[in-house]
Design a protein around this motif. Structure first.
Motif, PDB file in Angstrom:
ATOM      1  N   VAL A  47       0.751  -1.053  -0.091  1.00 22.79           N
ATOM      2  CA  VAL A  47       0.008   0.132   0.181  1.00 22.79           C
ATOM      3  C   VAL A  47       1.023   1.354   0.243  1.00 22.79           C
ATOM      4  CG1 VAL A  47      -1.935   1.129   1.739  1.00 22.79           C
ATOM      5  CG2 VAL A  47      -2.011  -1.794   1.274  1.00 22.79           C
ATOM      6  N   GLY A  48       0.187   2.160  -0.739  1.00 25.73           N
ATOM      7  CA  GLY A  48       1.559   3.383  -0.871  1.00 25.73           C
ATOM      8  C   GLY A  48       2.577   2.777  -2.409  1.00 25.73           C
ATOM      9  N   THR A  49       2.938   2.581  -2.716  1.00 29.48           N
ATOM     10  CA  THR A  49       3.073   2.109  -3.532  1.00 29.48           C
ATOM     11  C   THR A  49       3.186   2.921  -4.983  1.00 29.48           C
ATOM     12  OG1 THR A  49       4.521  -0.092  -3.364  1.00 29.48           O
ATOM     13  CG2 THR A  49       4.831   1.091  -5.049  1.00 29.48           C
ATOM     14  N   ARG A  50       4.078   3.686  -5.050  1.00 30.68           N
ATOM     15  CA  ARG A  50       3.730   4.307  -6.994  1.00 30.68           C
ATOM     16  C   ARG A  50       4.837   4.145  -7.903  1.00 30.68           C
ATOM     17  NH1 ARG A  50      -0.089   8.330  -4.849  1.00 30.68           N
ATOM     18  NH2 ARG A  50      -0.596   9.813  -6.591  1.00 30.68           N
ATOM     19  N   TRP A  51       4.199   4.343  -8.624  1.00 26.13           N
ATOM     20  CA  TRP A  51       4.732   4.581 -10.345  1.00 26.13           C
ATOM     21  C   TRP A  51       4.224   4.953 -11.982  1.00 26.13           C
ATOM     22  CZ3 TRP A  51       1.788   0.242  -8.610  1.00 26.13           C
ATOM     23  CH2 TRP A  51       1.155  -0.463  -9.395  1.00 26.13           C
ATOM     24  N   ARG A  52       4.727   5.054 -12.098  1.00 23.70           N
ATOM     25  CA  ARG A  52       4.729   5.474 -14.071  1.00 23.70           C
ATOM     26  C   ARG A  52       4.689   4.263 -14.509  1.00 23.70           C
ATOM     27  NH1 ARG A  52       7.508  10.490 -12.385  1.00 23.70           N
ATOM     28  NH2 ARG A  52       5.738  11.649 -11.646  1.00 23.70           N
ATOM     29  N   GLU A  53       3.391   4.471 -15.021  1.00 24.77           N
ATOM     30  CA  GLU A  53       3.421   3.458 -16.300  1.00 24.77           C
ATOM     31  C   GLU A  53       3.298   4.163 -17.738  1.00 24.77           C
ATOM     32  OE1 GLU A  53       1.594  -1.063 -15.251  1.00 24.77           O
ATOM     33  OE2 GLU A  53       0.370  -0.536 -17.131  1.00 24.77           O
ATOM     34  N   ALA A  70      -4.374  -1.461  -1.819  1.00 26.94           N
ATOM     35  CA  ALA A  70      -5.316  -2.840  -1.239  1.00 26.94           C
ATOM     36  C   ALA A  70      -4.121  -3.248  -1.038  1.00 26.94           C
ATOM     37  CB  ALA A  70      -6.598  -3.074  -1.084  1.00 26.94           C
ATOM     38  N   CYS A  71      -3.219  -4.328  -0.462  1.00 22.74           N
ATOM     39  CA  CYS A  71      -2.861  -5.465  -0.686  1.00 22.74           C
ATOM     40  C   CYS A  71      -2.338  -6.409   0.601  1.00 22.74           C
ATOM     41  CB  CYS A  71      -0.590  -4.348  -0.098  1.00 22.74           C
ATOM     42  SG  CYS A  71       0.207  -5.627  -1.350  1.00 22.74           S
ATOM     43  N   GLU A  72      -2.447  -7.612   0.034  1.00 17.92           N
ATOM     44  CA  GLU A  72      -2.631  -8.884   0.912  1.00 17.92           C
ATOM     45  C   GLU A  72      -1.522 -10.189   0.003  1.00 17.92           C
ATOM     46  OE1 GLU A  72      -6.726  -9.696   0.810  1.00 17.92           O
ATOM     47  OE2 GLU A  72      -7.700  -7.272   1.182  1.00 17.92           O
ATOM     48  N   ALA A  73      -0.590 -10.258   0.158  1.00 17.07           N
ATOM     49  CA  ALA A  73       0.358 -10.475   0.025  1.00 17.07           C
ATOM     50  C   ALA A  73      -0.125 -12.379  -0.238  1.00 17.07           C
ATOM     51  CB  ALA A  73       1.766 -10.188  -0.392  1.00 17.07           C
ATOM     52  N   PRO A  74       0.292 -13.059  -0.752  1.00 22.09           N
ATOM     53  CA  PRO A  74       0.615 -13.276  -2.520  1.00 22.09           C
ATOM     54  C   PRO A  74      -1.380 -13.192  -2.759  1.00 22.09           C
ATOM     55  CG  PRO A  74       0.633 -15.281  -1.685  1.00 22.09           C
ATOM     56  CD  PRO A  74       0.273 -14.278  -0.225  1.00 22.09           C
ATOM     57  N   GLN A  75      -2.064 -12.855  -2.963  1.00 21.97           N
ATOM     58  CA  GLN A  75      -3.781 -13.039  -2.935  1.00 21.97           C
ATOM     59  C   GLN A  75      -3.922 -11.805  -3.248  1.00 21.97           C
ATOM     60  OE1 GLN A  75      -3.632 -13.346   0.579  1.00 21.97           O
ATOM     61  NE2 GLN A  75      -3.270 -15.320   0.479  1.00 21.97           N
ATOM     62  N   ARG A  76      -3.894 -10.537  -3.074  1.00 22.30           N
ATOM     63  CA  ARG A  76      -4.609  -9.395  -4.013  1.00 22.30           C
ATOM     64  C   ARG A  76      -4.430  -8.569  -3.942  1.00 22.30           C
ATOM     65  NH1 ARG A  76      -8.188  -6.435  -1.535  1.00 22.30           N
ATOM     66  NH2 ARG A  76      -9.631  -5.480  -2.338  1.00 22.30           N
ATOM     67  N   TYR A  77      -4.004  -7.645  -4.966  1.00 23.34           N
ATOM     68  CA  TYR A  77      -4.027  -5.648  -4.756  1.00 23.34           C
ATOM     69  C   TYR A  77      -4.616  -5.034  -5.769  1.00 23.34           C
ATOM     70  CZ  TYR A  77      -0.475  -5.212  -9.388  1.00 23.34           C
ATOM     71  OH  TYR A  77      -0.543  -5.756  -9.898  1.00 23.34           O
ATOM     72  N   VAL A  78      -4.746  -3.701  -4.916  1.00 26.45           N
ATOM     73  CA  VAL A  78      -5.193  -3.051  -6.305  1.00 26.45           C
ATOM     74  C   VAL A  78      -4.437  -2.115  -6.051  1.00 26.45           C
ATOM     75  CG1 VAL A  78      -7.146  -1.615  -6.369  1.00 26.45           C
ATOM     76  CG2 VAL A  78      -7.874  -4.261  -4.536  1.00 26.45           C
ATOM     77  N   ALA A  79      -4.565  -1.170  -7.434  1.00 26.10           N
ATOM     78  CA  ALA A  79      -4.431   0.332  -8.183  1.00 26.10           C
ATOM     79  C   ALA A  79      -4.991   0.599  -9.020  1.00 26.10           C
ATOM     80  CB  ALA A  79      -3.279  -0.221  -8.534  1.00 26.10           C
ATOM     81  N   GLU A  80      -4.378   1.586  -8.108  1.00 30.95           N
ATOM     82  CA  GLU A  80      -5.473   3.060  -8.730  1.00 30.95           C
ATOM     83  C   GLU A  80      -4.776   3.876  -9.397  1.00 30.95           C
ATOM     84  OE1 GLU A  80      -9.020   4.575  -6.210  1.00 30.95           O
ATOM     85  OE2 GLU A  80      -8.736   2.238  -5.486  1.00 30.95           O
ATOM     86  N   GLU A  91      -7.343  -4.535 -10.377  1.00 35.17           N
ATOM     87  CA  GLU A  91      -7.625  -5.049  -9.089  1.00 35.17           C
ATOM     88  C   GLU A  91      -7.475  -7.063  -9.444  1.00 35.17           C
ATOM     89  OE1 GLU A  91      -9.901  -7.450  -5.319  1.00 35.17           O
ATOM     90  OE2 GLU A  91     -11.303  -6.950  -7.343  1.00 35.17           O
ATOM     91  N   PHE A  92      -6.426  -7.468  -8.826  1.00 34.86           N
ATOM     92  CA  PHE A  92      -5.324  -8.934  -9.274  1.00 34.86           C
ATOM     93  C   PHE A  92      -5.766  -9.589  -8.300  1.00 34.86           C
ATOM     94  CE2 PHE A  92      -3.058  -5.360 -12.002  1.00 34.86           C
ATOM     95  CZ  PHE A  92      -3.145  -6.230 -13.364  1.00 34.86           C
ATOM     96  N   ARG A  93      -6.346 -10.273  -8.251  1.00 35.15           N
ATOM     97  CA  ARG A  93      -6.787 -11.076  -7.515  1.00 35.15           C
ATOM     98  C   ARG A  93      -6.280 -12.744  -7.393  1.00 35.15           C
ATOM     99  NH1 ARG A  93      -9.884 -11.343  -3.220  1.00 35.15           N
ATOM    100  NH2 ARG A  93     -11.856  -8.882  -3.689  1.00 35.15           N
ATOM    101  N   LEU A  94      -5.099 -13.672  -7.163  1.00 37.87           N
ATOM    102  CA  LEU A  94      -4.633 -14.957  -7.380  1.00 37.87           C
ATOM    103  C   LEU A  94      -5.463 -15.637  -6.593  1.00 37.87           C
ATOM    104  CD1 LEU A  94      -2.357 -12.645  -7.264  1.00 37.87           C
ATOM    105  CD2 LEU A  94      -0.421 -14.317  -7.885  1.00 37.87           C
ATOM    106  N   THR A  95      -5.396 -16.790  -7.286  1.00 38.01           N
ATOM    107  CA  THR A  95      -5.750 -18.053  -6.082  1.00 38.01           C
ATOM    108  C   THR A  95      -5.252 -19.312  -7.011  1.00 38.01           C
ATOM    109  OG1 THR A  95      -7.957 -16.834  -5.843  1.00 38.01           O
ATOM    110  CG2 THR A  95      -8.253 -19.715  -5.394  1.00 38.01           C
TER     111      THR A  95
END
Length: 167
Positions: A47-53, A70-80, A91-95
């Protein structure tokens, strides 16, 4: 714009896929649609990581500043991202349902903010529809799968240009 959801199963454990999805510096090596990444915050991904893509979308170059909310390693993160009156959420969700096989579900949405005017990206989305966005996401997830399925066990770039990626 309606949400776009794309899923892809990858023949790799969730930890390896997570490392690939969060190795921002390696994105241009893996994602064929990403031209450049500039990481703006030091330290581990969270949470708080920033980058330019910078990527090519519909033949146009676009740079977005992304930030993790939001970041719940290694299951989920949200980038805005916020740009030109638009708010984007990925949002990326890993299962990992079976050991060594991970399903990645990516959800993308965009909406105009109060007083925002449609930018080039939204105008193209409205004109071309969610199919084009789904195609781009599908390509990204295919690139990630190629990276983690052929790369070494630590998820770093492997032979032939394969390597980890970001959102």
């Amino acid at each position: 714009m309606p949400e776009v959801v794309v899923e892809r199963e990858m023949a790799a454990p969730a930890e390896r896929v997570w490392r690939a999805l969060t190795a921002l510096e390696s994105m241009p090596e893996v994602l064929s649609g990403v031209d450049a990444v500039e990481v703006l915050t030091p330290g581990p991904f969270g949470v708080g990581t920033r980058w330019r893509e910078t990527r090519r979308m519909f033949g146009k170059e676009a740079t977005e500043e992304m930030y993790v909310t939001a970041c719940e390693a290694p299951q989920r993160y949200v980038a805005e991202a916020d740009n030109a009156g638009m708010h984007y959420v990925s949002e990326f969700r890993l299962t990992e349902r079976v050991p060594g096989r991970t399903t990645v579900r990516m959800t993308f949405g965009a909406q105009r903010t109060a007083g925002g005017r449609p930018n080039v990206f939204l105008r193209l989305l409205n004109r071309l529809g969610t199919k084009a966005v789904a195609k781009a996401i599908t390509r990204d997830l295919s690139d990630v799968a190629a990276s983690v399925e052929r790369g070494p066990a630590d998820g770093r770039p492997g032979a032939g240009g394969a390597g980890p990626t970001g959102p």
